[in-house]
Design a protein around this motif. Structure first.
Motif, PDB file in Angstrom:
ATOM      1  N   SER A  60       0.711  -1.113  -0.063  1.00  0.00           N
ATOM      2  CA  SER A  60      -0.022  -0.181   0.051  1.00  0.00           C
ATOM      3  C   SER A  60       0.947   1.307   0.155  1.00  0.00           C
ATOM      4  O   SER A  60       2.157   1.236   0.514  1.00  0.00           O
ATOM      5  N   HIS A 104       3.148  -9.100  -2.812  1.00  0.00           N
ATOM      6  CA  HIS A 104       1.650  -8.685  -2.913  1.00  0.00           C
ATOM      7  C   HIS A 104       0.864  -9.625  -3.212  1.00  0.00           C
ATOM      8  O   HIS A 104       1.356 -11.037  -3.442  1.00  0.00           O
ATOM      9  N   LYS A 109      -0.274 -11.018  -6.137  1.00  0.00           N
ATOM     10  CA  LYS A 109      -0.109 -11.392  -7.229  1.00  0.00           C
ATOM     11  C   LYS A 109       1.593 -12.165  -7.103  1.00  0.00           C
ATOM     12  O   LYS A 109       1.908 -12.721  -8.001  1.00  0.00           O
ATOM     13  N   LYS A 146      -4.941  -9.092   6.878  1.00  0.00           N
ATOM     14  CA  LYS A 146      -5.782 -10.272   7.003  1.00  0.00           C
ATOM     15  C   LYS A 146      -5.171 -11.410   8.272  1.00  0.00           C
ATOM     16  O   LYS A 146      -3.875 -11.400   8.502  1.00  0.00           O
ATOM     17  N   ASN A 152      -6.591  -6.292  12.889  1.00  0.00           N
ATOM     18  CA  ASN A 152      -7.642  -6.717  12.382  1.00  0.00           C
ATOM     19  C   ASN A 152      -8.556  -7.366  13.475  1.00  0.00           C
ATOM     20  O   ASN A 152      -7.987  -7.160  14.671  1.00  0.00           O
TER      21      ASN A 152
END
Ligand code: NDP
Length: 285
Positions: free
Chosen positions: A166, A188, A190, A210, A231
């Motif tokens: 980010s 990231h 991908k 996450k 989170n």
């Protein structure tokens, strides 16, 4: 078992140093001032803003809050930023993210005077960070570097893997590790072979968002693991990105959530506000 890096204690030390510096500045007739702008009624944003105001008061930084309704128009918000850009008592401007739908956050950030951009999100400050000639460092990544320094963890020459890219945390985190001569890999969504890449890290920074994303099989024994994530787990409890219970057994250092990186973010915001005040008053030391 990993040694836990106590972000609360390190942040308290940083805040105590800042409080002293603010006292010195006040004797010179300078009171650092921060304006915090919050739009809408997101409960998490409200908590962050309250914490920031409280932290300012504790170290003697003057702060103003501008709480605007979710129905605020872009032009009204831009007008407020312009007013704060000109306001002499204000050295730092922070617009709490996220803004309600319909407001263009990028335009708002770009409207902030870069010399008052204590979040270091303005493109001009981002560019300065790239070339290493910065006024301010973004608060969370700067807080992580402070935590590593607090334990005298060597960064130079180490394999550093940042999971997350980010603009506000992942990318600048990678850049700051690079400034410290780390050999940096950014991962990231991908990325292929994520587990292998993470396992190559001497310093692993998780900025994914996450719960339990980084598991023990992704961590090299003895690695330093920094958990930036904030989170909620399915039970509603605050947790990071790292599976704490399993990773604690093999890492050499680990930051807890809460009580790790989080407290450092606010401490660094205070530091940036003091830096801005010194800059505006031509105080070099
Ligand atoms: P973003 O959602 O903006 O970024 C998350 C990143 O994680 C993205 O780059 C994304 O990749 C990557 N990612 C997502 N899924 C995977 C995957 N399966 N494998 C590899 N990478 C993945 O989040 P932020 O950076 O804003 O925040 C991340 C976390 O840090 C959040 O929990 C947030 O609350 C916390 N945070 C904590 C702060 C603190 O003070 N401690 C301050 C700011 C944030 P891609 O780019 O490809 O989508």
């Amino acid at each position: 078992m990993a040694k836990l890096i106590d972000g609360k204690a390190v942040a308290a030390k940083v805040r105590a140093d800042i409080a002293q510096e603010v006292q010195t500045l006040k004797k010179l007739g300078v009171t650092p001032g921060l304006a915090v702008v919050i739009v809408g009624d997101d409960p998490a944003s409200r908590t962050y803003v309250n914490n920031k105001k409280k932290a300012c008061a504790e170290v003697g930084i003057y702060s103003e809050e501008y709480a605007l309704p979710a129905t605020t128009k872009q032009s009204e918000l831009m007008q407020l930023v312009e007013t704060l850009n000109r306001k002499k008592e204000i050295d730092g401007i922070l617009v709490q993210s996220p803004l309600p739908n319909g407001l263009n956050e990028e335009a708002v950030v770009e409207a902030i005077n870069p010399e008052k951009d204590v979040d270091a999100f303005h493109p001009s400050n981002v560019g300065r960070i790239m070339i290493g000639k910065y006024h301010f460092l973004p608060c969370t990544p700067a807080g992580v570097i402070e935590l590593l320094h607090s334990e005298e963890i060597e960064i130079s020459g180490k394999n550093c893997v940042v999971v997350g890219r980010s603009n506000i945390v992942g990318k600048p985190m990678a850049m700051l590790l690079l400034h410290q001569n780390g050999t940096v890999t950014i991962c990231h969504s991908k990325t292929k072979n994520l587990t292998e890449l993470c396992k190559s890290a001497d310093i692993l920074v998780a900025v994914v968002g996450k719960p339990n994303f980084i598991t023990a099989d992704m961590v090299k024994p003895g690695a330093v693991v920094i958990d930036v994530g904030i989170n909620r787990n399915p039970q509603g409890k605050l947790c990071g990105d790292v599976d704490f219970a399993s990773v604690e057994k093999i890492a050499s250092y680990l930051t807890p959530v809460p009580g790790g990186v989080g407290p450092m973010t606010i401490a660094m915001l205070l530091k940036n506000t003091v830096t801005a005040a010194k800059m505006h008053h031509g105080i070099t030391e």
